[in-house]
Structures are given as structure tokens and as C-alpha cells.
Design an enzyme around this catalytic site. Structure first.
Site, mmCIF file in Angstrom:
data_model
loop_
_atom_site.group_PDB
_atom_site.id
_atom_site.type_symbol
_atom_site.label_atom_id
_atom_site.label_comp_id
_atom_site.label_asym_id
_atom_site.label_seq_id
_atom_site.Cartn_x
_atom_site.Cartn_y
_atom_site.Cartn_z
ATOM 1 N N SER A 165 7.999 -21.137 0.720
ATOM 2 C CA SER A 165 6.747 -20.911 0.595
ATOM 3 C C SER A 165 6.303 -20.863 -0.968
ATOM 4 O O SER A 165 5.256 -20.892 -1.084
ATOM 5 C CB SER A 165 6.108 -19.604 1.341
ATOM 6 O OG SER A 165 6.158 -19.766 2.761
ATOM 7 N N LYS B 87 3.839 -23.571 -1.804
ATOM 8 C CA LYS B 87 2.280 -23.300 -1.421
ATOM 9 C C LYS B 87 1.609 -23.503 -2.809
ATOM 10 O O LYS B 87 0.630 -24.087 -2.891
ATOM 11 C CB LYS B 87 1.944 -22.192 -0.693
ATOM 12 C CG LYS B 87 2.350 -22.369 0.911
ATOM 13 C CD LYS B 87 2.176 -21.071 1.573
ATOM 14 C CE LYS B 87 2.266 -21.009 3.192
ATOM 15 N NZ LYS B 87 3.777 -21.210 3.420
ATOM 16 N N TYR C 263 -1.817 -14.838 6.857
ATOM 17 C CA TYR C 263 -0.685 -15.881 6.469
ATOM 18 C C TYR C 263 -0.570 -16.730 7.616
ATOM 19 O O TYR C 263 -0.076 -16.322 8.545
ATOM 20 C CB TYR C 263 0.275 -15.065 5.857
ATOM 21 C CG TYR C 263 1.214 -16.073 5.019
ATOM 22 C CD1 TYR C 263 0.741 -16.785 4.148
ATOM 23 C CD2 TYR C 263 2.542 -15.896 5.398
ATOM 24 C CE1 TYR C 263 1.805 -17.443 3.382
ATOM 25 C CE2 TYR C 263 3.274 -16.773 4.539
ATOM 26 C CZ TYR C 263 3.076 -17.406 3.544
ATOM 27 O OH TYR C 263 3.937 -18.257 2.696
#
Length: 437
Positions: free
Chosen positions: A99, A102, A211
Site C-alpha cells: 500500500s 497508494k 480504508y
């Protein structure tokens, strides 16, 4: 850019404090890195943290780097990249950063905003028609058999996607979505491909922080608007300009020997190394995860953001854009603990260290200072295999620390991260003290 500049007029830093701390950081002695051979005494508090993490078997290996406005001030590696193969960890070992993809995707989106190709408060369905048809999942009395779908009261905007207030979740963090996926109504993310993007949202956009897969949708947005694959876009507009030569979705064959093996914590507390597997080409380029990188490469990315969108003579974003990304975008909403339905991958009821309570455009923000650590207003995020970064605009420093083990937020890597942060700022304080003598 006029809109971006207007939104940042009320967001200004204390320049006097900033200038003092920059001067202090400038005096910090450069450390070229530690080894774990035991033949060289530690030369820095950060070295001690890395050595201790390996010698006390908290983690098999770790790489950490720190930079200030003036450049890289620390880089160190300890332990093993591959325990079975007896390959030492090095500064250029390649990690799965999950992640931490991101923020890269978020920067790509903001480049399109700067060019006038995307508007933050435009319905995302303008660019991705599928998003104009997304429905809200409602599960009365937590009974999935009675679940129904309804249209959202407000459309999902690009800003919602960047700030994780779109309504999208992850099936392994949300029980209702998990149970809905289990009915076969939509494909699971574990099946690979893009079928999981058919998932409904869990609430009306803007009403909650959750999330989830928002950034995967942003990756598709970048591809549609730019006309390039996400891999090509990242390479042309972010990686090559910043000199990030070791960051990929698909690691080239001649660099796969630098990949760090993953360790898994077992129920009895032991760590088991996952044998290296042949790399399979990515089925799709996920804006929410999937990149591989080195600590050095990712430090370049964080240094660019620390520099207001610029690294050296290379500008990736305008400074007004970066300032906007640093602002709280979720109002009175707050970040919540992550409840995990896959404890072997992510520990249950966790929150990334750093007092993270708000979210900007692509980053979590702490509104309170961390004791012996980062200042309020710092930006941060992490990857599932325990890779972390933070950017401290007030103290003009950024740091990256990478480990490679599961579950995310296992007690050992969490402790190493916290000790690393304290060592970074203790070194800063020691440098300031020496300068004033």
C-alpha cells in the site's frame, strides 16, 4: 492551479521554527550505513536500532534511510535479505511495498489535476462511468441474507477517493463486505484481476472514513485520462524524472536476485521464511498495491514531497498542490482502528504508529506531535509487509524503514519502527546540541 492555490491560503507553517530546525539538521553527520558483522562499532543511534532488531531476532533484516532538505543523512542495512540463501541485506535490496503504492498513485492523480484533466470535486463517474452506477450496501441487523443495495445520496468524487471517504472498503477489513463477497455476489480480491472493483460501497460518500479500494479506482482513472497503462505513466512522469530506477510492478529478471524474502509469524511465535517464488507478471497494475521498490528509491519520492514537489532540479508537482495534499480533507471524521478478518496478514485492531488521526489527499496525518518523534502535521503511510515512511514538513525530514514479514503491525516490526523514529529525532537533537556549543 488557481483553485489549488486558493485552498492553501490558510495553511502556512511556522517559518521561524522551520528555519531553526533546518539549520540543526544540516549539521547532522552523514552515516554511510551499518553492517551486522559485529566487526564495526555502532556509529549512530539509528545503527543501534537496526543492529538490535537483528541481533535480538525481532526481524530477519531491515533497511532504513533518512533525509533532510539538504539530502540523504542516513542509510543503513542489517540482517539478511534471504536467510536460507545467506544473502545479506543491502541498501539496494528490493521490497514488496504493497500500500505504499497508494501515495504514488495519488501523486499521479494530482498531476492530472494540475493539468486541468481532472477536477477534485467532479463526480468520479465523469471519468469512470462504472462509478456512476455504484450502489450502497445495506445489511439490516447484520443479516447478510437481508442485504439490499440502494443508490448513494451523493456521487463519489475524486476527492472522496483520494481521502478514503468514498464508501469503498476492503473485504478483509469489513465484516459486512466480507460476508457479501462470500455469497458470490461480487468477486473476491483474492481471485486476482479486477473483478473486486465491482464491490458496492458501504456508506454514502463523505459520511465516514474507511480504508479500502478507492486508490485502485484512482489507478484506473489515471489510465483512462492519460491513455497510458499505470506502469507506463508512473515510469514516464514519476520514476524516471526522480531517478527511481529500482521501482516496478514487475521486477526485471536481472534484478530479482535482490528481492527480499518474506517471513511469516506463526501461532507459536516463530518466524518461517517463505521460499522465493518465480515472479508472475501482474494481472493488472493496481493503484492500491503491487509496487516493488528499494528504500533509496522511495526516499527520493518522499524527498520530492518534502521539497514541495521538487527534488533537485526536477519538479513533479507544484508546491501549492503538495500543500493541499498535506491538509486534512476529512473534516471532523477521524481514522479508525483497522479490524482484520485475516490476522495472518494484518493484526486485528491496529493503527499505524504516529498518532495518525486525519487524512489528506493520499496520506494520513497526525494532528498531535509524537513524543520524541515527528511533529504535528506530518504525513505517513505503510505497506502490509511492514514497510513504513513519514514526511515531517515542520522539521524538514523524511524517513523510510523497510522490513518484510507478516502479519502487518506484528509486535516486533512495530517496536522497531517506533525505536527508529525516536533514534532519528534523538540524532537530530544531538546535532542541534553540538551546533550550539
Amino acid at each position: 492551479m488557481e483553485v489549488l492555490a486558493k485552498e492553501t491560503q490558510l495553511f502556512r507553517r511556522d517559518c521561524v521554527l522551520q528555519g531553526f530546525l533546518i539549520a540543526a539538521l544540516t549539521a547532522w553527520t552523514l552515516v554511510t550505513g551499518c553492517t551486522d558483522s559485529g566487526t564495526k562499532p555502532p556509529t549512530n543511534q539509528i545503527d543501534n536500532v537496526l543492529r538490535d532488531a537483528v541481533e535480538r531476532k525481532k526481524v530477519p533484516g531491515v533497511v532504513a534511510m533518512v533525509a533532510t532538505a539538504d539530502g540523504v543523512v542516513y542509510q543503513g542495512a542489517a540482517g539478511k535479505q534471504d536467510v536460507r540463501g545467506n544473502i545479506p541485506m543491502t541498501n539496494d535490496s528490493i521490497f514488496r511495498i504493497a500500500s505504499m503504492t497508494k501515495p504514488v498513485t495519488s501523486v499521479a492523480v494530482m498531476q492530472l489535476v494540475e493539468r486541468g484533466q481532472v477536477k477534485l470535486d467532479e463526480p468520479a463517474g465523469t471519468y469512470l462511468p462504472e462509478l456512476s452506477r455504484v450502489q450502497v450496501l445495506e445489511v439490516p441487523d447484520a443479516k447478510i441474507g437481508k442485504a439490499k443495495l440502494r443508490p448513494p445520496r451523493t456521487p463519489i468524487t475524486v476527492r472522496h477517493l483520494l481521502s478514503h471517504t468514498s464508501g469503498f472498503g476492503y473485504e478483509f477489513f469489513n465484516l459486512q463486505l466480507h460476508d457479501y463477497v462470500a455469497t458470490g455476489a461480487v468477486p473476491s480480491i483474492s481471485q486476482g484481476g479486477t473483478g473486486f472493483l465491482k464491490a458496492p460501497i458501504l456508506f454514502d460518500p463523505g459520511s465516514r472514513w474507511e480504508y479500502g479500494i478507492s486508490t485502485d479506482w484512482l489507478g484506473k482513472l489515471v489510465e483512462v485520462v492519460s491513455g497510458q497503462s499505470l506502469e507506463d505513466y508512473f515510469r514516464q512522469h514519476i520514476f524516471e524524472p526522480l531517478g527511481m530506477a529500482d521501482t516496478f510492478f514487475n521486477v526485471p529478471a536481472d534484478k530479482q536476485g535482490r528481492l527480499v524474502t518474506v517471513h511469516q509469524r506463526k501461532d507459536d511465535g516463530s518466524l518461517v521464511e517463505t521460499p522465493p517464488q518465480p515472479m508472475k507478471p501482474a494481472q493488472f497494475f493496481s493503484g492500491g498495491g503491487g509496487l516493488h521498490s528499494t528504500a533509496g528509491d522511495y526516499l527520493k519520492f518522499t524527498r520530492m514531497l518534502l521539497g514541495g514537489g521538487q527534488l533537485g532540479r526536477t519538479r513533479i508537482l507544484q508546491s501549492e498542490t503538495v500543500t493541499l495534499m498535506e491538509q486534512n480533507q476529512i473534516g471532523d471524521l477521524t481514522l479508525r482502528d483497522i479490524r482484520s478478518l485475516a490476522p495472518q496478514i494484518v493484526k486485528d485492531a491496529v493503527r499505524i504508529p504516529g498518532l495518525l488521526d486525519k487524512f489528506g489527499l493520499g496520506f494520513a496525518i497526525n494532528t498531535r506531535p509524537v513524543d520524541r518523534g515527528r511533529a504535528a502535521g506530518s504525513l505517513a503511510w505503510a505497506g502490509a509487509s511492514n514497510t513504513f515512511f513519514w514526511i515531517d514538513p515542520v522539521r524538514k525530514t523524511c524517513s523510510v524503514i523497510m522490513m518484510q514479514m507478516l502479519p502487518f503491525m506484528d509486535d516486533a516490526p512495530k517496536a522497531v519502527l517506533e525505536e527508529f523514529e525516536r533514534a532519528v529525532y534523538a540524532s537530530l537533537a544531538g546535532s542541534s546540541h553540538r551546533q550550539t556549543k
